[in-house]
Structure formats: structure tokens, C-alpha cells
Scaffold this active site. Sequence first.
Site, PDB file in Angstrom:
ATOM      1  CG  ASN A 116      -1.894   1.144   1.258  1.00 26.62           C
ATOM      2  OD1 ASN A 116      -2.006   1.882   0.287  1.00 26.62           O
ATOM      3  ND2 ASN A 116      -2.586   1.308   2.362  1.00 26.62           N
ATOM      4  CB  SER A 170       0.578   1.169   4.617  1.00 25.74           C
ATOM      5  OG  SER A 170       0.310   0.267   5.662  1.00 25.74           O
ATOM      6  CB  SER A 171      -2.755   3.316   8.838  1.00 27.90           C
ATOM      7  OG  SER A 171      -3.595   4.171   8.124  1.00 27.90           O
TER       8      SER A 171
END
Length: 1012
Positions: A174, A177-178
Site C-alpha cells: 500500500n 499504509s497506516s
Amino acid sequence: MRYQGREVDIEGRVRLVMESALTARDRVGVQDFVLLENYNSEAAFIENLRRRFRENLIYTYIGSVLVSVNPYKELEIYSKQQMERYRGVSFYEISPHIYALSDNTYRAMRTERKDQCILISGESGAGKTEASKKILLYYAVTCPTNDHMAILGDRLLQSNPVLEAFGNAKTLRNDNSSRFGKYMDVQFDFRGTPVGGHILNYLLEKSRVVHQNHGERNFHIFYQLLDGGDDDLLITLDLERNPQNYRYLVKGNCPRVSSISDKNNWKVVMKALPVIGFTEEEKLLNIIASVLHLGNTQFGEGEEGDTYITTETQTSNLAKLLGVDGSALREALTHKKLTAKGEEMISPLNYEQAVSARDALAKAVYGRTFTWLVEKINQSLALKVSKDSSVIGLLDIYGFEVLQQNSFEQFCINYCNEKLQQLFIELTLRSEQEEYETEGIAWETVQYFDNKIICDLIEEKHKGIISILDEECLRPGETCDVSFLEKLEDTVGSHPHFITHKLANGKTRRVVSREEFRLLHYAGEVNYNVNGFLDKNNDLLNRNLKEVMCQSDNQILSHCFRREEVIDQKRPEMAATQFKNSLMKLMEILMSKEPSYVRCIKPNDAKQPGRFDEVLVRHQVKYLGLMENLRVRRAGFAYRRRFEAFLQRYKPLCPETWPNWHGRLVDGVSTLVNHLGYKAEEYKLGRSKIFIRFPKTLFTTEDALEYKIFLGVNVCTCVFRCVVIVIQSGWRGMKARRRAKRRRQAAELIRRFIKGFIYRHEEYCPENEYFLDHVRYSFLKNLRQNLPKSVLDKSWPTPPPSLVEASEHLRRLHMRNMVIKYCRRVQPEWKKQVLFSSRLVFVNPVDDAEGCSQRDLQGPERHNACLCSSQYGVSVIKYDRRGFKPRPRQLLLTNTFAVLVDRTKIKQRIDYAALRGISVGSLSDGMFVLHMPTEDNKQKGDAVLHCSHVIEVVTKLAMMANKTSYVNINPGSIRFTVARGKEGIIDFIRGSELKVAKGKRGHLLVVSQRLF
């Protein structure tokens, strides 16, 4: 599930809103997985997802759970009109959507006055963060608000880009991305208006600050600062734009990402910081820059194994940015302080220990700054008044992660998902049981996999993996990751969900290395490499580094590094224990609220729209526990609806309930299902709902309704067609009759005109009355449009013979009326001028021409005057002989002389006999000069005049004075006489417009176009 008709999707295809209809099911599957016939088949589950994904239907329900598939493209389903479409609508009434879940949660909070929460889960890149943004945006747009609440809503939305910049990073899966878990409470008052918010963050991936895997990046804020910061800021922070110059940014070898604009995102973050109350951006950026400088701090090793810093300039900049003493920082980075038996000792660090201390400081500074950042945002979102407030919580947390190399972070993340799955199953079963009890239906025991055994394996006191890890970190003597693995084998080796290389059989041993242990999670098997477990769990910072940071004059760092930390001799909790405790608090929070769920799925790893990777999706369906959830939901009844909704939809299928049922709802539903032939085992009637056990029963009913509608449409079509034919024939007949009537009237009119024209010279009689009336009317209408507009206009339309006398009478009346109107418009000044021009003026040459009038003379002198009337008058502009100042005058011509008059006074008299000549220019300027004899002392010199009718004036004057041969045309200039023999000159030049002004050398300059 009320039938809503048709709508058009974003690609123009027509689809039914009621997707469980037969034709829609064949194309896009079912909108609720509970209605799947083969609900135990994972293949059927994934095929239903694929069908809907192919039609851009990314949302599907599992009962009250929303499954979302990331489309990797923009869909036109998030507009304000879409928000209004889902606002206040029953959850199952129209197609699944994130707005439907948001609105259902909001209405449940308002009506039940009970706190709600929405749990969003899925792996990195599945769209969790976007889902939380959509929910917040829905509440910001649709909830009632005022100016203060609008500011709060803006802060809620603006907190997202700030947290993403500091807490998100590019990973292999991603681009955004978190790398932390986030739980946000949105607080509402009794009116349903958002009035506050609060954020809790979990397990920031601090190790990313100092190390990234190949193809990944550090946190976004570092790249945004280098790419978007202006030159002055970078000079102040002693930074360069190239990320390759910083060791903490090059390990992933991915400084640029095509899908990310760091410069634009920097602008968004800088715009958002003041909105959420930040006034310390410079100090915050100092800390971010210090982390980059810390990574570039290098060490050398002496002959005796001691370590020293080789980048002195870098260290000086670092100390300045951190606001600490440079020498103390150098000492703390290369030495550690030990306490033994109450005595402190300073011990030098070797090279590896110094690098480890540097990295530990970088992680501590960034991690604590991120925590401070969240606290700062919470202060800006804090609720001012807490009376009667309700809460909707949003949990955006990392999903189950299975990488090629799984370490301490993946262990904590998957432990969190085990707890959430345990909570999910427990709450789902509890809500199902409560609904059955409320409706008076017997609860049937549901068989499901209880993952409590895995949670206990990880978190149990003294026996769990976390407790063993803490003990190994605290054990005196030499400890290492391998000794931790050995202790795990000794303590939990007999657990059925725990496997190591040593404990595995021959087949499993091939895929589990000697440095790994395997846990059998609810979602599948995961191998964890123990390398780095102890260091990451310790997460300790040398005491002398803490002492240095406590002395910082940076307000943020002084808040992050408390002095009590150095004084307190108690060892802080380990990282895993801290995470476990915070997770327990989170579970308590979620248990106290009514939950809703969003399960996010990533369709492919390449982030390509329209691509559906079945293997990847099956993996996510498994570890999200979707099949387990579906089996729990289908253990009882697949479909349930309130009596009124069921009866409203299916009442056309029974003659007794159509068109309206006037009895009790339960009796109407009972009558309907009996008519449809439902068997006793297929349904149950509760107190307010009907429960249908098998989807096939519902689909049969739905297909019968579709067929009924089809027949009704055919009947209506036939009836409508007959009605249309009758209406069309009637309308065509009426139009034909109207057309024939108009033709008869036209023929009669033509006949009357022809007959009237033949008898037009006869007396007024029935044969010619229509024609003569028309002629008179036409004349009067023409006269009205062509009346004379001025008393000088003598035109008048020629009347017909029958109106000659009347026409003449009308002409006299109209002329008299125009004269009266003209006289009323004459102003007093005009009257005086007309009166004076008609007076008798003096012609005696001995009289003083200037300033002399009849009232100046008395007695015999007045009677001796030779009187004569004026013959012609015109307005002129007279230019003074000195200065050429323009003055308006009236030029009056009599039989023997001309006079220049200013209102009622004669300003100059010009005898025709004394006139020596008339000069004009060759251009269209309107200038002319009257030359007078210089010997006559009574004359003031030649008269310089301007008139717009110069040809007419000159012609009239020459003819009346009988001096036509005295007219001179001068093409270049005109000389004229000023009093006492002095001369003046008028110069003529060509130009675009008329202009008269004093020129050079005292000449009068006239600009005009050539006339001749």
C-alpha cells in the site's frame, strides 16, 4: 427490502435497486451473503464478491456487517446527492453502501441514546483509512450544525492528513499504509450535532524510522518536508532536498512514488496544522529534521574498543535542533550510565552499542512526538460541555498480516486481530440471541470456533507468550532471542496452537526455521522470526540520553521527556505489555458500545482497477473470519423483516391483502404466508418480525412478485394502449373540425371583402359596411403610428374619401396640441431671448453700441431712434482678442447692421457699411472673422467667431450686407486686427476631432478636417 424501481449506475447500465430480484441475482449476485444458498461454500462466497466487483458494486452485507472491496478507482457514489439518498432510509431498503451503515449507526445513537462504534478492519491497502474518511465526511455533511460545530467538523476532517503524514508510509502492499492503530470517538449532543472528538493511537511502527524493507519508505512527513519545504526553511534546518543524502531514507531505495505528490501533500499538511490549533510548527519541524540528522551521525572505533563521533558538524546541528547541549549529547551517544549498589558509573559503548543507542534515540524522539501530536489534536477536538452527549467510535486498525518475514510488529498486530475476532463473534452471537429473545423465538445453540484458546496462549499471566517475553527481557545475565525461543518451547510447547522447528514433525519442519515459532491463528498459520523480539520489546533508552533530552529547551521535547522519568527508579513496562494493556482498555470501550463492522478487502496486490485475484481474496476472506461470521448469522434464520415492511412489499401476491390490509399486521402476514404456501419449518412469526429460515423460500417469493409485476405491467400496457388509441383518434378528430371551421370563416371573410370592394363608392349599406369599417380602422391605425412629431413637420397621411373632413379636423387638433406642448416646454431664459430678438434695436451710429439699450435713453432721444427689426439670429462662440477665452453670444442680423448679444445686452455692433471683409478657413472648423476698420475708435477690433452653421451665417451676412465679394477663404491661417493696430493669427491644422486652444507664440490653434 422495499422495491425501489430502477436506477442507472456510473457506467450507464440499468440495474435494480432491489438486487435480490431474479434478473439482478443472475448478474450481480446477492446483496446480502446471508441469502446465499450454499452459505458453507467459500467458492460461492468469493464468486458472489467477484460478480458484484465486476459491476462496480463494491459493497455487500453479511447481515449488519458491511464488506467493502477496494476498487482502486474513483466511483461516482460519494456525492452529496448520494448522502441525501441514504439519509434516514432503512438499512436494507436500498443497495449496500458505507453511507447506509453510517446513517444506521447515527440513527441508532439518536433513538436508543446508546453509544455506538464502527470497527473497520482489513489488511494494508484494503481501503480502511478511506472508509473512515467517508464516514467522517458523511457526518460532517448530514448532521445538524452551526458555526462552532462547522469549525469542529473541519478540525475532524483536517486531522486526517496530519495523522497520515506522521503515521503513514509506503509499503510493498500500500502506498499510504497506516503504520499505527487509531480509535476516534466523535461526540454528539442531544440534538445529534457533533460537539467534540478524541483519538487513541496504538502501536506506532517506530522501527520504520531507522529501517525499511526494500521497496518501502519511511514516514511520509520526511519526504514532504524535503520536497515541499521552501528554501529558507531547509536552510534553517540545515537540510538538502535530495532524500538520498539521509541514511534513514535510503534503506528502502524508494525515495519517489508515482502515486504520491509529496509537494502537494506538504501544502495540505501545512494548511491543516493551523486549523487544528498548531502554533508550534517550527519546533515540530525541528524535531523531524533532527531525526534525519541523527541518522547521519556516524561513529568511529578506537584501538581500545571505545567509540567516538566522526561527524562533529552533524552533531552540532543536531544539538541545535533538539535544543540540548552539544557536549552532553556527544557523551550520551558514546557512553552509558550504570547504577550499582547506589553508585553511578560511566561505561563507554562499543560501535554496535553506540549505533543501537543512536537508533533508540531516533525512535524514542519520533514515537513520543507522534504521541504528543495526537494529544495536541485531542485538545483542539475536546468537548467543552459534556451534558447528554453520545458517542460514535471509529476503529481504524491494522488487519491480520502475514509477510514473508514476520517479526514483533506482526505478532502484536495479529494478537490484536485475535482479540477483535473474539469480540466480534461474542457480540454477534449476543446480538442474535437478544433479537431472538425480544421476538419470543427459541434460541438455538450455534457451533463456532472459539479463539479464546489462542488469546490465552498469547496473553495469559505467567504462562502466555507476552509474559515469557517480559521475563526473558528482565532476566539477569546474557539473554538473546534464541534463549527466548527455547523458553517458549519449554513452557508452551505442548499447546496445540504452538509449533517450533524442534517440536514439529518432518513435513512441517521444512517450512519452520530454527529461529521461528508458528502460531495457529483463527485465520491461518503464521511463522514468527524471533530475531529482534527482545530489543523491540525492551524499547529502552539509555538513562543518560533521557537526562540530556529532559534538558531540552524545545517545548515539545520537554513535554515528551519528563524529569520524573529519570528520577523514578521503577522500570517501565515492556512494549508488548503496554500494547496488551491498551488493547484490554480498547476491548472495554468496544464492549460498552453497540458495534457495527466494516470488513475491507484488497482485490489485487498491483493496485489495478477491475482486477480480481481469487487467491488473494480467499486469503483475506479467511483471516477476516467472514465465513465464520456468515455461518453464525445463518445458524438460525437467514432473513428477517418487520411485519409492515414484509406486508408492504409482498401484499400484491394475496387477494386478501391487496391493495390494503386493515387488520392487525401479524394477522396480515400470517394470511399472506399461508396463501403463499410456506411450511411451518420455513418461517417463524415473532412479536414484530417475520423470520424466514431458508433463502430459497425468500427467492421463490421474490420471483413470484417479479412475475406478478410482469403480468401487471402487461395488463397495464394493453389497457394503456387502448386508452392511447381512443385519445389519439379523439384528438385528431377535434383538430380536423377546428381546421374546417377556420377554413369556412376565412372563405366567408374573403367574400365579404370582395363584395365590400365592389360597393365601396355607394352609401353605407350592409353590402359594404365591413369593408368600409376596415378601411377606416386601417387609416386610424396607420395615423396613430405616423403622427407628426414636430410643429415643423407638415406631413399627414392621405385619408380615404369617407374620412377627408374628419382627417382635417384631426390634423388641426393635433397641430394645436403640439403647439401647446411646445410652449409649455419653453423656459424663461428662452422667452427673454425671443422677446429681445423681436425688439427694436438702435441704428443711430452716434449711439454707444456696447451697453446701450432703449431704456438708457430718455425723452426726445428715444423718439429720434431709427428702428428696424432683426431678420436672422444664430448662436455663436466669440473668442476674446486677448487670451482667446470662449464666450457664448447671439449674432442678430438686421437690414443695416449686425449685433453680438449676451442675453439682454448688446456687446458689439457691426455696421454693414464699415465691414471690411469676412474670412473663413478651408477646413470644417466653423471659424470665421469679421474685419472692422482700425480707424474707428468705437470698434474693439475684428470679431473672431465660431458657429456650427458657418456657411449659412457667412452667406446670409454677405448677402444682407451686399458684400459677397468680401468673403475670403484662407487655407493656412487668418490674420486679424486687435485694437490699436496689433495683429493676431489663427493657425489651422488637420486632426481627428475639432479642438480650439491657445497655441505657441500666442496664436489661436484650430484643429479640424479639411472642408474644401
